[in-house]
Design a protein around this motif. Structure first.
Motif, PDB file in Angstrom:
ATOM      1  N   ASP A 244       0.659  -1.112   0.203  1.00 43.49           N
ATOM      2  CA  ASP A 244       0.202  -0.128   0.053  1.00 43.49           C
ATOM      3  C   ASP A 244       0.962   1.476   0.042  1.00 43.49           C
ATOM      4  O   ASP A 244       0.497   2.414  -0.356  1.00 43.49           O
ATOM      5  N   LYS A 245       2.206   1.056   0.368  1.00 44.08           N
ATOM      6  CA  LYS A 245       2.929   2.293   0.632  1.00 44.08           C
ATOM      7  C   LYS A 245       3.719   2.514  -0.779  1.00 44.08           C
ATOM      8  O   LYS A 245       4.655   3.516  -0.901  1.00 44.08           O
ATOM      9  N   LEU A 246       3.864   1.461  -1.629  1.00 47.59           N
ATOM     10  CA  LEU A 246       4.715   1.386  -2.569  1.00 47.59           C
ATOM     11  C   LEU A 246       4.158   2.580  -3.671  1.00 47.59           C
ATOM     12  O   LEU A 246       5.008   3.323  -4.374  1.00 47.59           O
ATOM     13  N   ASN A 247       2.950   2.790  -3.859  1.00 49.54           N
ATOM     14  CA  ASN A 247       2.374   3.671  -4.626  1.00 49.54           C
ATOM     15  C   ASN A 247       2.651   5.230  -4.203  1.00 49.54           C
ATOM     16  O   ASN A 247       2.996   6.066  -5.152  1.00 49.54           O
ATOM     17  N   VAL A 248       2.974   5.236  -2.944  1.00 45.35           N
ATOM     18  CA  VAL A 248       3.199   6.646  -2.256  1.00 45.35           C
ATOM     19  C   VAL A 248       4.780   6.990  -2.878  1.00 45.35           C
ATOM     20  O   VAL A 248       5.114   7.996  -3.344  1.00 45.35           O
ATOM     21  N   VAL A 249       5.512   5.847  -2.662  1.00 39.55           N
ATOM     22  CA  VAL A 249       7.144   5.919  -3.248  1.00 39.55           C
ATOM     23  C   VAL A 249       7.106   6.409  -4.498  1.00 39.55           C
ATOM     24  O   VAL A 249       7.947   7.148  -5.056  1.00 39.55           O
ATOM     25  N   LYS A 250       6.233   5.370  -5.381  1.00 40.47           N
ATOM     26  CA  LYS A 250       6.470   5.555  -6.928  1.00 40.47           C
ATOM     27  C   LYS A 250       5.903   6.902  -7.099  1.00 40.47           C
ATOM     28  O   LYS A 250       6.655   7.556  -8.053  1.00 40.47           O
ATOM     29  N   THR A 251       4.917   7.314  -6.464  1.00 46.30           N
ATOM     30  CA  THR A 251       4.185   8.840  -6.988  1.00 46.30           C
ATOM     31  C   THR A 251       5.459  10.038  -6.608  1.00 46.30           C
ATOM     32  O   THR A 251       5.684  10.799  -7.416  1.00 46.30           O
ATOM     33  N   SER A 252       6.024   9.551  -5.583  1.00 44.54           N
ATOM     34  CA  SER A 252       7.254  10.596  -4.957  1.00 44.54           C
ATOM     35  C   SER A 252       8.233  10.728  -6.015  1.00 44.54           C
ATOM     36  O   SER A 252       8.789  11.886  -6.639  1.00 44.54           O
ATOM     37  N   LEU A 253       8.715   9.332  -6.688  1.00 42.46           N
ATOM     38  CA  LEU A 253       9.882   9.439  -7.683  1.00 42.46           C
ATOM     39  C   LEU A 253       9.431   9.920  -9.060  1.00 42.46           C
ATOM     40  O   LEU A 253      10.144  10.604  -9.595  1.00 42.46           O
ATOM     41  N   ILE A 254       8.234   9.699  -9.428  1.00 42.41           N
ATOM     42  CA  ILE A 254       7.692  10.087 -10.748  1.00 42.41           C
ATOM     43  C   ILE A 254       7.712  11.707 -10.546  1.00 42.41           C
ATOM     44  O   ILE A 254       7.947  12.269 -11.595  1.00 42.41           O
ATOM     45  N   THR A 255       7.330  12.187  -9.442  1.00 45.48           N
ATOM     46  CA  THR A 255       7.172  13.697  -9.459  1.00 45.48           C
ATOM     47  C   THR A 255       8.522  14.119  -9.396  1.00 45.48           C
ATOM     48  O   THR A 255       8.777  15.296 -10.309  1.00 45.48           O
ATOM     49  N   PHE A 256       9.505  13.353  -9.117  1.00 49.45           N
ATOM     50  CA  PHE A 256      11.077  14.032  -8.958  1.00 49.45           C
ATOM     51  C   PHE A 256      11.848  13.874 -10.405  1.00 49.45           C
ATOM     52  O   PHE A 256      12.053  14.948 -10.694  1.00 49.45           O
ATOM     53  N   VAL A 257      11.399  12.854 -11.097  1.00 45.76           N
ATOM     54  CA  VAL A 257      11.891  12.706 -12.255  1.00 45.76           C
ATOM     55  C   VAL A 257      11.292  13.735 -13.427  1.00 45.76           C
ATOM     56  O   VAL A 257      11.989  14.189 -14.362  1.00 45.76           O
TER      57      VAL A 257
END
Length: 357
Positions: A244-257
Motif C-alpha cells: 500500500d505504501k509502494l504507490n506513495v514511493v512511486k508517486t514521489s519518484l515520478i514527481t522527482f524525475v
C-alpha cells in the motif's frame, strides 16, 4: 653324411617338446592373470555397486581425489550444480565485481578457479576493499610461496570477518586446490561484508561430494551447501510487506524525475518500463549534473537487449562520475523490467538530488 638326416630327425621331437612345455607354462600364466583380473574386476564392480548409491550419477571421483591421509577430506562440486543457471549467474556477478574493483590494477579475471588459487587476485582484492597493504611477496611461482601468500591473505580476511559473525568456509588448502565452492564462499563473504555495489542472486545452493578417509576406508556423502540466502533491503520489505505504501514511493519518484525531464518536454508515467532502455536515465543524469550528453555516447533508440544494457551501464557510469556510489542493481535487471532494481536506482538519485533545481 648319411648320419645327418637321422640326427636331425632325432633332435626335432626334443625341440617340439621343449616348445610345447614353454607354451604350456605361458598359457598357464596367462590363464592365471586372466583369472586374477576377473577377480579384481569383480571386486571393483562390487565396490562400485556399494558406493554408487552414495554418489550422484554424474560425479566422477578422480584417482588423486582418493589419495587422502587418515581423517582428511576432499570436497568436489557436483557437475550438475556447476551447470545450474543460478550458480553460473552468481559466478559471473562475482567475476564482474572483481574486474570492476581491480580495473586500475589491470587485472582481468576470467575463471575463479584458475585465477584465484595462488592468492594474487585475492590479495589485491582485499587490499582494495580494506584500504590496507599486506606484507606479502608480489609474485610467487612456487607452491610453497603461493601457500604462504594465501596464509597471510586469509589470516587478514578471517580477522576482518570473524568478529562480524562470518563462518569460515575456506582454507589455504581448499583455495589452493581450486575448490570452487570455497572460493565462492570467500568472495560472497567479502562482497557482503564490504557492501559491494552488486546484487547477488538469492538462494543459491549447490551439491558437493564429500570424500573422507576413516580408518583407511573412503567414505562419501552428498551435502547441500547454501552459498547465498535472502538479502532484503528497504524495497524488498516495501514490496513484500507494505504494497500500500509502494504507490506513495512511486508517486514521489515520478514527481522527482518529471520535474527535470519536463525541461526536455519528456514525461514519465511508468517507472518500470520507461527507464528500461536507459535513455531517460542518461538524459536525467545530464539534467541533474547540468551538462549535455553527446548522442554518440549512447543509443537514442535502442532496439536490442545489448544496446539497452549498454545505455543503462553508461548511465551508471555517469552516476559514479557525479560522485554517487555504483548502483547495487545490475543493468540487466533494469532492462528486464525488474521494479525493485529500477526503484533502487531512482531512489539513489532522489536522495542525492532531491533539492536540485
Amino acid at each position: 653324411m648319411s648320419l645327418t638326416p637321422s640326427a636331425s630327425a632325432s633332435l626335432q621331437p626334443a625341440k617340439m617338446k621343449k616348445d610345447e612345455s614353454f607354451l604350456g607354462k605361458l598359457g598357464g600364466t596367462l590363464a592365471r592373470k586372466k583369472r586374477a583380473k576377473e577377480v579384481s574386476d569383480l571386486h571393483e564392480e562390487g565396490k562400485n555397486a556399494i558406493n554408487a548409491p552414495l554418489l550422484p550419477s554424474a560425479t566422477e571421483i578422480h584417482p588423486e581425489d582418493t589419495l587422502l591421509e587418515e581423517n582428511a577430506e576432499r570436497i568436489m562440486l557436483d557437475p550438475t550444480s556447476r551447470e545450474d543457471l543460478k550458480f553460473k549467474d552468481l559466478v559471473k556477478v562475482l567475476i564482474d565485481w572483481i574486474n570492476s574493483e581491480l580495473a586500475e590494477e589491470r587485472i582481468i579475471v576470467k575463471d575463479l578457479e584458475e585465477d584465484c588459487y595462488d592468492g594474487q587476485v585475492l590479495q589485491k582484492l582485499f587490499e582494495k576493499l580494506s584500504d590496507r597493504k599486506l606484507n606479502v611477496a608480489e609474485v610467487t611461482q612456487s607452491e610453497i610461496g603461493q601457500k604462504q601468500k594465501l596464509q597471510t591473505v586469509l589470516e587478514a580476511v578471517n580477522n576482518t570477518l570473524r568478529p562480524h559473525g562470518w563462518t569460515v568456509e575456506w582454507s589455504v588448502d581448499s583455495i589452493h586446490s581450486k575448490n570452487l565452492v570455497a572460493i565462492v564462499y570467500l568472495l560472497v563473504a567479502l562482497a557482503m561484508h564490504f557492501q559491494a555495489p552488486i546484487r547477488l542472486p538469492e538462494h543459491v545452493s549447490v551439491q558437493v561430494v564429500v570424500v573422507k578417509k576413516r580408518e583407511g576406508i573412503l567414505q562419501t556423502a552428498v551435502v547441500t551447501k547454501e552459498l547465498t540466502s535472502t538479502t532484503e533491503d528497504a524495497f524488498d520489505t516495501l514490496l513484500d510487506h507494505a504494497p500500500d505504501k509502494l504507490n506513495v514511493v512511486k508517486t514521489s519518484l515520478i514527481t522527482f524525475v518529471n520535474k527535470h525531464l519536463n525541461k526536455l518536454n519528456l514525461e514519465v508515467t511508468e517507472l518500470e518500463t520507461q527507464f528500461a532502455d536507459g535513455v531517460y536515465l542518461i538524459l536525467l543524469m545530464g539534467l541533474l549534473e547540468d551538462y549535455f550528453v553527446p548522442l554518440y555516447n549512447f543509443f537514442l533508440t535502442p532496439e536490442s537487449f545489448e544496446q539497452k544494457v549498454h545505455n543503462v551501464a553508461f548511465a551508471f557510469e555517469l552516476m559514479q562520475d557525479g560522485g554517487l556510489k555504483k548502483p547495487k542493481a545490475r543493468p540487466e535487471d533494469v532492462v528486464n523490467l525488474n521494479l525493485k532494481s529500477t526503484l533502487r536506482v531512482l531512489y539513489n538519485l532522489f536522495t542525492n538530488y532531491k533539492n536540485s533545481d
